[in-house]
Design a protein around this motif. Structure first.
Motif, PDB file in Angstrom:
ATOM      1  N   UNK A   1      15.457 -38.025 -34.368  1.00 44.56           N
ATOM      2  CA  UNK A   1      14.391 -38.039 -33.360  1.00 44.56           C
ATOM      3  C   UNK A   1      14.962 -38.313 -31.972  1.00 44.56           C
ATOM      4  N   UNK A   2      15.904 -39.253 -31.894  1.00 44.84           N
ATOM      5  CA  UNK A   2      16.525 -39.571 -30.604  1.00 44.84           C
ATOM      6  C   UNK A   2      17.312 -38.372 -30.095  1.00 44.84           C
ATOM      7  N   UNK A   3      18.050 -37.719 -30.981  1.00 42.72           N
ATOM      8  CA  UNK A   3      18.829 -36.547 -30.578  1.00 42.72           C
ATOM      9  C   UNK A   3      17.904 -35.435 -30.091  1.00 42.72           C
ATOM     10  N   UNK A   4      16.762 -35.254 -30.733  1.00 42.87           N
ATOM     11  CA  UNK A   4      15.801 -34.239 -30.282  1.00 42.87           C
ATOM     12  C   UNK A   4      15.311 -34.539 -28.869  1.00 42.87           C
ATOM     13  N   UNK A   5      15.077 -35.809 -28.576  1.00 42.39           N
ATOM     14  CA  UNK A   5      14.648 -36.198 -27.224  1.00 42.39           C
ATOM     15  C   UNK A   5      15.772 -35.950 -26.225  1.00 42.39           C
ATOM     16  N   UNK A   6      16.998 -36.278 -26.623  1.00 38.73           N
ATOM     17  CA  UNK A   6      18.159 -36.021 -25.769  1.00 38.73           C
ATOM     18  C   UNK A   6      18.282 -34.521 -25.495  1.00 38.73           C
ATOM     19  N   UNK A   7      18.079 -33.698 -26.531  1.00 34.62           N
ATOM     20  CA  UNK A   7      18.184 -32.244 -26.375  1.00 34.62           C
ATOM     21  C   UNK A   7      17.116 -31.693 -25.430  1.00 34.62           C
ATOM     22  N   UNK A   8      16.003 -32.409 -25.294  1.00 35.17           N
ATOM     23  CA  UNK A   8      14.935 -31.983 -24.378  1.00 35.17           C
ATOM     24  C   UNK A   8      15.216 -32.427 -22.942  1.00 35.17           C
ATOM     25  N   UNK A   9      16.405 -33.008 -22.718  1.00 31.93           N
ATOM     26  CA  UNK A   9      16.838 -33.378 -21.370  1.00 31.93           C
ATOM     27  C   UNK A   9      16.026 -34.521 -20.769  1.00 31.93           C
ATOM     28  N   UNK A  10      15.600 -35.481 -21.615  1.00 35.93           N
ATOM     29  CA  UNK A  10      14.829 -36.611 -21.112  1.00 35.93           C
ATOM     30  C   UNK A  10      15.655 -37.883 -20.951  1.00 35.93           C
ATOM     31  N   UNK A  11      16.949 -37.855 -21.221  1.00 36.40           N
ATOM     32  CA  UNK A  11      17.748 -39.082 -21.165  1.00 36.40           C
ATOM     33  C   UNK A  11      18.740 -39.039 -20.013  1.00 36.40           C
ATOM     34  N   UNK A  12      18.248 -38.887 -18.819  1.00 38.95           N
ATOM     35  CA  UNK A  12      19.098 -38.823 -17.637  1.00 38.95           C
ATOM     36  C   UNK A  12      18.848 -40.041 -16.754  1.00 38.95           C
ATOM     37  N   UNK A  13      19.940 -40.703 -16.368  1.00 41.14           N
ATOM     38  CA  UNK A  13      19.885 -41.923 -15.570  1.00 41.14           C
ATOM     39  C   UNK A  13      20.911 -41.851 -14.466  1.00 41.14           C
ATOM     40  N   UNK A  14      20.708 -42.679 -13.447  1.00 41.87           N
ATOM     41  CA  UNK A  14      21.746 -42.876 -12.435  1.00 41.87           C
ATOM     42  C   UNK A  14      21.920 -44.377 -12.246  1.00 41.87           C
ATOM     43  N   UNK A  15      23.052 -44.749 -11.735  1.00 41.85           N
ATOM     44  CA  UNK A  15      23.374 -46.154 -11.476  1.00 41.85           C
ATOM     45  C   UNK A  15      23.203 -47.000 -12.738  1.00 41.85           C
ATOM     46  N   UNK A  16      23.790 -46.543 -13.840  1.00 39.10           N
ATOM     47  CA  UNK A  16      23.686 -47.241 -15.120  1.00 39.10           C
ATOM     48  C   UNK A  16      24.757 -48.327 -15.205  1.00 39.10           C
ATOM     49  N   UNK A  17      24.332 -49.548 -15.540  1.00 39.05           N
ATOM     50  CA  UNK A  17      25.262 -50.678 -15.692  1.00 39.05           C
ATOM     51  C   UNK A  17      24.916 -51.434 -16.968  1.00 39.05           C
ATOM     52  N   UNK A  18      25.925 -51.735 -17.747  1.00 37.90           N
ATOM     53  CA  UNK A  18      25.762 -52.474 -19.004  1.00 37.90           C
ATOM     54  C   UNK A  18      26.325 -53.877 -18.798  1.00 37.90           C
ATOM     55  N   UNK A  19      25.523 -54.879 -19.142  1.00 43.20           N
ATOM     56  CA  UNK A  19      25.919 -56.280 -19.018  1.00 43.20           C
ATOM     57  C   UNK A  19      25.890 -56.876 -20.426  1.00 43.20           C
ATOM     58  N   UNK A  20      27.043 -57.212 -20.960  1.00 39.87           N
ATOM     59  CA  UNK A  20      27.128 -57.728 -22.325  1.00 39.87           C
ATOM     60  C   UNK A  20      27.283 -59.237 -22.257  1.00 39.87           C
ATOM     61  N   UNK A  21      26.332 -59.939 -22.882  1.00 39.18           N
ATOM     62  CA  UNK A  21      26.304 -61.397 -22.810  1.00 39.18           C
ATOM     63  C   UNK A  21      26.697 -62.072 -24.124  1.00 39.18           C
ATOM     64  N   UNK A  22      26.729 -61.314 -25.232  1.00 38.01           N
ATOM     65  CA  UNK A  22      27.045 -61.902 -26.535  1.00 38.01           C
ATOM     66  C   UNK A  22      27.618 -60.836 -27.462  1.00 38.01           C
ATOM     67  N   UNK A  23      28.692 -61.194 -28.133  1.00 35.55           N
ATOM     68  CA  UNK A  23      29.244 -60.370 -29.205  1.00 35.55           C
ATOM     69  C   UNK A  23      29.493 -61.304 -30.378  1.00 35.55           C
ATOM     70  N   UNK A  24      28.788 -61.080 -31.476  1.00 30.76           N
ATOM     71  CA  UNK A  24      28.941 -61.899 -32.676  1.00 30.76           C
ATOM     72  C   UNK A  24      29.564 -61.072 -33.786  1.00 30.76           C
ATOM     73  N   UNK A  25      30.808 -61.391 -34.116  1.00 31.18           N
ATOM     74  CA  UNK A  25      31.524 -60.627 -35.137  1.00 31.18           C
ATOM     75  C   UNK A  25      31.409 -61.296 -36.490  1.00 31.18           C
ATOM     76  N   UNK A  26      31.052 -60.499 -37.476  1.00 29.05           N
ATOM     77  CA  UNK A  26      31.022 -60.911 -38.874  1.00 29.05           C
ATOM     78  C   UNK A  26      31.827 -59.865 -39.641  1.00 29.05           C
ATOM     79  N   UNK A  27      32.247 -60.155 -40.864  1.00 28.84           N
ATOM     80  CA  UNK A  27      33.029 -59.144 -41.596  1.00 28.84           C
ATOM     81  C   UNK A  27      32.275 -57.830 -41.792  1.00 28.84           C
ATOM     82  N   UNK A  28      30.963 -57.893 -42.027  1.00 24.29           N
ATOM     83  CA  UNK A  28      30.213 -56.681 -42.354  1.00 24.29           C
ATOM     84  C   UNK A  28      29.419 -56.099 -41.195  1.00 24.29           C
ATOM     85  N   UNK A  29      29.081 -56.902 -40.184  1.00 24.20           N
ATOM     86  CA  UNK A  29      28.331 -56.409 -39.025  1.00 24.20           C
ATOM     87  C   UNK A  29      28.815 -57.104 -37.760  1.00 24.20           C
ATOM     88  N   UNK A  30      28.578 -56.449 -36.641  1.00 21.32           N
ATOM     89  CA  UNK A  30      28.796 -57.053 -35.327  1.00 21.32           C
ATOM     90  C   UNK A  30      27.522 -56.856 -34.529  1.00 21.32           C
TER      91      UNK A  30
END
Length: 149
Positions: free
Chosen positions: A72-101
């Motif tokens: 469903x997400x890929x279909x939305x992307x294919x319809x050209x609806x996922x366009x942004x400018x000035x995108x910034x990612x701020x990561x505040x927590x990374x919790x590592x476990x053997x099976x998931x992060x």
């Protein structure tokens, strides 16, 4: 599919622009590289590239409280609806476990279409990645648009 436009704010990840880690937070290199590949694939509307980073059973809880899957997400992307400018990612927590992060933080961006178009949007997120044969694949994401200025 157009009724799902409200989830646009939940779907773009680490575009190849600015990403910041909070002091003391360490991003596992393999996961950081996966974020980079995903950002490039999303910008290029490359569905095959997105599929290499998202698990087959990937789900996202979008800002309009709709849970949708990878295709469903890929279909939305294919319809050209996922366009942004000035995108910034701020990561505040990374919790590592053997099976998931678990990765938490917030994104700021200006959507070109959909909710908040033309305004700066702040979107807290939680990503869950699982170790799979193809590396650390994204299996679940929750993202909520907190405010548009």
């Amino acid at each position: 599919m157009l009724e799902k436009i409200g989830l646009l704010g939940a779907l773009v990840f680490a575009m190849p622009v600015l990403a910041q880690l909070a002091p003391g937070v360490r991003m596992p290199p393999e996961i950081g590289a996966a974020y980079g590949r995903l950002g490039k694939a999303m910008m290029a509307h490359d569905a095959a590239g997105v599929r290499t980073v998202w698990a087959d059973n990937f789900v996202v809880n979008s800002p309009n409280n709709t849970v949708i899957g990878r295709e469903d997400v890929i279909a939305i992307m294919d319809q050209d609806f996922l366009d942004y400018r000035d995108f910034r990612k701020h990561i505040t927590f990374v919790g590592e476990k053997p099976e998931v992060t678990v990765i938490m933080g917030y994104d700021t961006m200006i959507p070109l279409k959909g909710p908040g178009a033309g305004k700066q949007v702040t979107r807290p997120f939680t990503d869950v990645r699982a170790k799979r044969g193809a590396g650390w694949q994204l299996i679940a994401r929750q993202a909520t648009i907190a405010e548009a200025k």
